[in-house]
Design a protein around this motif. Structure first.
Motif, PDB file in Angstrom:
ATOM      1  N   UNK A  40       0.817  -1.213   0.000  1.00 19.50           N
ATOM      2  CA  UNK A  40       0.000   0.000   0.000  1.00 19.50           C
ATOM      3  C   UNK A  40       0.852   1.266   0.000  1.00 19.50           C
ATOM      4  N   UNK A  41       2.147   1.140   0.237  1.00 17.12           N
ATOM      5  CA  UNK A  41       3.021   2.309   0.351  1.00 17.12           C
ATOM      6  C   UNK A  41       3.114   3.047  -0.977  1.00 17.12           C
ATOM      7  N   UNK A  42       2.896   4.352  -0.936  1.00 18.20           N
ATOM      8  CA  UNK A  42       2.995   5.178  -2.147  1.00 18.20           C
ATOM      9  C   UNK A  42       4.267   6.020  -2.173  1.00 18.20           C
ATOM     10  N   UNK A  43       4.781   6.378  -0.992  1.00 18.66           N
ATOM     11  CA  UNK A  43       5.983   7.204  -0.869  1.00 18.66           C
ATOM     12  C   UNK A  43       6.935   6.533   0.118  1.00 18.66           C
ATOM     13  N   UNK A  44       8.220   6.516  -0.201  1.00 13.78           N
ATOM     14  CA  UNK A  44       9.211   5.927   0.694  1.00 13.78           C
ATOM     15  C   UNK A  44      10.178   7.018   1.141  1.00 13.78           C
ATOM     16  N   UNK A  45      10.264   7.217   2.454  1.00 12.18           N
ATOM     17  CA  UNK A  45      11.185   8.183   3.042  1.00 12.18           C
ATOM     18  C   UNK A  45      12.433   7.426   3.485  1.00 12.18           C
ATOM     19  N   UNK A  46      13.587   7.854   2.996  1.00 10.39           N
ATOM     20  CA  UNK A  46      14.847   7.229   3.392  1.00 10.39           C
ATOM     21  C   UNK A  46      15.491   8.065   4.490  1.00 10.39           C
ATOM     22  N   UNK A 279      -4.407  -3.154  11.216  1.00  9.62           N
ATOM     23  CA  UNK A 279      -4.512  -2.586   9.865  1.00  9.62           C
ATOM     24  C   UNK A 279      -5.260  -3.578   8.979  1.00  9.62           C
ATOM     25  N   UNK A 280      -6.589  -3.488   8.916  1.00  8.24           N
ATOM     26  CA  UNK A 280      -7.377  -4.450   8.139  1.00  8.24           C
ATOM     27  C   UNK A 280      -7.018  -4.488   6.653  1.00  8.24           C
ATOM     28  N   UNK A 281      -6.384  -3.448   6.148  1.00  5.50           N
ATOM     29  CA  UNK A 281      -5.988  -3.428   4.739  1.00  5.50           C
ATOM     30  C   UNK A 281      -4.597  -3.952   4.481  1.00  5.50           C
ATOM     31  N   UNK A 282      -3.972  -4.566   5.491  1.00  9.78           N
ATOM     32  CA  UNK A 282      -2.595  -5.048   5.389  1.00  9.78           C
ATOM     33  C   UNK A 282      -2.605  -6.345   4.588  1.00  9.78           C
ATOM     34  N   UNK A 283      -2.528  -6.229   3.275  1.00 12.29           N
ATOM     35  CA  UNK A 283      -2.747  -7.377   2.398  1.00 12.29           C
ATOM     36  C   UNK A 283      -1.672  -8.445   2.577  1.00 12.29           C
ATOM     37  N   UNK A 284      -0.431  -8.042   2.837  1.00 13.16           N
ATOM     38  CA  UNK A 284       0.629  -9.041   3.024  1.00 13.16           C
ATOM     39  C   UNK A 284       0.368  -9.905   4.252  1.00 13.16           C
ATOM     40  N   UNK A 285      -0.234  -9.322   5.290  1.00 14.33           N
ATOM     41  CA  UNK A 285      -0.544 -10.097   6.483  1.00 14.33           C
ATOM     42  C   UNK A 285      -1.619 -11.144   6.178  1.00 14.33           C
ATOM     43  N   UNK A 286      -2.635 -10.759   5.416  1.00 17.69           N
ATOM     44  CA  UNK A 286      -3.656 -11.729   5.000  1.00 17.69           C
ATOM     45  C   UNK A 286      -3.011 -12.862   4.186  1.00 17.69           C
ATOM     46  N   UNK A 287      -2.111 -12.483   3.283  1.00 17.71           N
ATOM     47  CA  UNK A 287      -1.469 -13.472   2.413  1.00 17.71           C
ATOM     48  C   UNK A 287      -0.581 -14.429   3.207  1.00 17.71           C
ATOM     49  N   UNK A 309      -7.233 -11.312   0.499  1.00 12.82           N
ATOM     50  CA  UNK A 309      -6.057 -10.630  -0.059  1.00 12.82           C
ATOM     51  C   UNK A 309      -6.305 -10.187  -1.502  1.00 12.82           C
ATOM     52  N   UNK A 310      -6.926 -11.046  -2.293  1.00  5.81           N
ATOM     53  CA  UNK A 310      -7.187 -10.682  -3.685  1.00  5.81           C
ATOM     54  C   UNK A 310      -8.237  -9.577  -3.779  1.00  5.81           C
ATOM     55  N   UNK A 311      -9.170  -9.563  -2.844  1.00  3.75           N
ATOM     56  CA  UNK A 311     -10.195  -8.507  -2.846  1.00  3.75           C
ATOM     57  C   UNK A 311      -9.591  -7.161  -2.443  1.00  3.75           C
ATOM     58  N   UNK A 312      -8.642  -7.178  -1.512  1.00  2.00           N
ATOM     59  CA  UNK A 312      -8.022  -5.943  -1.043  1.00  2.00           C
ATOM     60  C   UNK A 312      -7.110  -5.321  -2.092  1.00  2.00           C
ATOM     61  N   UNK A 313      -6.387  -6.162  -2.828  1.00  2.00           N
ATOM     62  CA  UNK A 313      -5.424  -5.665  -3.808  1.00  2.00           C
ATOM     63  C   UNK A 313      -5.555  -6.489  -5.077  1.00  2.00           C
ATOM     64  N   UNK A 314      -6.272  -5.951  -6.038  1.00  2.00           N
ATOM     65  CA  UNK A 314      -6.573  -6.691  -7.256  1.00  2.00           C
ATOM     66  C   UNK A 314      -5.378  -6.816  -8.191  1.00  2.00           C
ATOM     67  N   UNK A 316      -2.321  -7.747  -6.907  1.00  2.00           N
ATOM     68  CA  UNK A 316      -1.370  -8.592  -6.171  1.00  2.00           C
ATOM     69  C   UNK A 316      -1.451 -10.001  -6.744  1.00  2.00           C
ATOM     70  N   UNK A 317      -0.421 -10.408  -7.454  1.00  2.00           N
ATOM     71  CA  UNK A 317      -0.459 -11.663  -8.196  1.00  2.00           C
ATOM     72  C   UNK A 317      -0.299 -12.889  -7.304  1.00  2.00           C
ATOM     73  N   UNK A 318       0.501 -12.795  -6.266  1.00  2.00           N
ATOM     74  CA  UNK A 318       0.848 -13.984  -5.468  1.00  2.00           C
ATOM     75  C   UNK A 318      -0.367 -14.691  -4.869  1.00  2.00           C
ATOM     76  N   UNK A 319      -1.296 -13.966  -4.233  1.00  2.00           N
ATOM     77  CA  UNK A 319      -2.449 -14.694  -3.677  1.00  2.00           C
ATOM     78  C   UNK A 319      -3.324 -15.312  -4.758  1.00  2.00           C
ATOM     79  N   UNK A 320      -3.347 -14.716  -5.943  1.00  2.00           N
ATOM     80  CA  UNK A 320      -4.126 -15.300  -7.041  1.00  2.00           C
ATOM     81  C   UNK A 320      -3.540 -16.654  -7.432  1.00  2.00           C
ATOM     82  N   UNK A 321      -2.215 -16.703  -7.524  1.00  2.00           N
ATOM     83  CA  UNK A 321      -1.559 -17.963  -7.885  1.00  2.00           C
ATOM     84  C   UNK A 321      -1.811 -19.025  -6.815  1.00  2.00           C
ATOM     85  N   UNK A 322      -1.623 -18.657  -5.552  1.00  2.00           N
ATOM     86  CA  UNK A 322      -1.802 -19.633  -4.482  1.00  2.00           C
ATOM     87  C   UNK A 322      -3.245 -20.116  -4.379  1.00  2.00           C
TER      88      UNK A 322
END
Length: 375
Positions: A40-46, A279-287, A309-314, A316-322
């Motif tokens: 979900x990250x759009x900006x990365x601060x280093x 964070x209910x939208x944390x798709x990696x945690x669902x996956x 996971x597939x519903x949250x992030x359409x 995201x290929x990995x959960x579709x494959x699994x």
């Protein structure tokens, strides 16, 4: 300007501003700020401590460059620490400027990659184009140091030691050290050596703008332990982070990954669920929770989590494959085929895509044989 809905991830702790206070400022603008990076990250601060107090810093500049490239290739906007503070209105913007990135490269002969890395770690007055004339002076100095054998990392670790970066425009920088460190950078006037090892002095009682770097240092230590495969140690460190900040979904997720790596399955499941609750939208945690459930033979639970996971992030290929593989194993061939086709729309290049193609071909062949038998 910070747009509502933006999700900022921080890689490396901020040197001059506690993350909890930065998060508060971001939330006031109806956006999010988290440690680490998720889909979900759009900006990365280093944060500048990435250069000195993390596992990546120990691994060297090449690993930091790889991390930067990975985030850029993922389509995220990269922001320096100073650039982030300016977005928040917590740091004054430098004077107006007009030099483009290409113009700075042409006039200074500083390589574009070095310019980008030095900009990302605030070695210039501006963190991105348009640059200023003072930035051009600095770029020429840095190009000379690099020609003498310095790396962008040695420069970035050193320049903040002497005060405001722009003040270096009036000083002569040289490579070498009276203390025997050939990669140190020092002022010709002899006033001070810019020792990258002492750059931010974060261990001092007055470190940073608000002191108390305990949580940031703990998180960095946990990430380092996780990177080195010390799963139990990392899990314990992440637990300490959660004791300080119980609302940190990233820490809960990372701890779950470490617990899973250590074979502590029940605890891992608990912390994946904790991350999802925070964070209910944390798709990696669902996956990842789905993967854990699948490993434990809990197919129905794995299916539900993958579907979420597939519903949250359409995209995201990995959960579709699994999910396709799970349906295939359950004998739901047409659903498996549909999901493999969907996977190929998201990923047509990887090794997994070849497996998906074979899956589609197998189902097609099986269905053709079924029709022949019925005929």
């Amino acid at each position: 300007m910070i747009l509502p809905g933006a999700v900022f991830g921080v890689v490396g702790a901020l040197a001059a501003f506690p993350l909890r206070l930065a998060a508060r400022e971001v939330e006031r603008r109806h956006a999010e700020l988290r440690r680490g990076v998720t889909r979900r990250t759009t900006h990365v601060v280093f944060g500048r401590t990435l250069l000195t107090k993390t596992a990546l810093a120990k691994a060297g500049d090449v690993e930091i460059e790889r991390r930067v490239k990975a985030e850029r290739d993922a389509g995220r906007r990269l922001i320096s620490e100073n650039g982030f503070l300016r977005l928040l209105g917590l740091m004054k913007a430098p004077d107006a400027s007009s030099l483009s990135r290409q113009s700075l490269i042409d006039q200074s002969r500083l390589a574009g990659d070095d310019l980008d890395m030095l900009s990302l770690f605030d070695a210039f007055e501006h963190d991105s184009e348009p640059y200023s004339f003072r930035d051009l002076i600095l770029a020429r100095k840095y190009a000379g140091l690099i020609a003498s054998g310095a790396s962008w990392g040695a420069i970035a670790r050193s320049v903040h030691r002497s005060g405001p970066v722009a003040s270096l425009t009036a000083k002569s920088l040289n490579l070498g050290s009276q203390h025997g460190r050939p990669d140190a950078i020092y002022l010709d006037e002899g006033r001070s050596e810019l020792d990258g090892q002492l750059l931010f002095d974060l261990g001092s009682p007055n470190s940073g703008m608000f002191g108390d770097d305990t949580l940031e240092e703990l998180f960095a230590e946990a990430e380092g332990a996780e990177e080195e495969g010390r799963h139990d140690d990392a899990a314990a460190l992440y637990q300490r982070c959660l004791a300080i900040d119980p609302k940190d979904a990233i820490a809960a997720f990372n701890r779950a990954n470490c617990l899973r790596g250590a074979g502590r399955v029940a605890e891992a499941a608990h912390d994946y669920a904790r991350a999802i609750k925070l964070d209910p939208g944390f798709v990696e945690a669902w996956f990842n929770l789905a993967g854990l459930m699948s490993d434990e033979g809990k197919v129905a639970s794995a299916r539900r989590h993958l579907q979420k996971a597939t519903a949250l992030d359409k995209t995201y290929a990995d959960p579709v494959f699994n999910l396709a593989r799970l349906e295939f194993d359950a004998g739901n061939l047409m659903e498996a085929r549909r999901l493999w086709v969907r996977y190929l729309e998201l990923d047509a290049e990887s090794e997994w895509s070849r497996i998906a193609q074979k899956g589609v071909q197998f189902v097609d062949l099986h269905m053709a044989r079924e029709r022949d038998v019925r005929a």
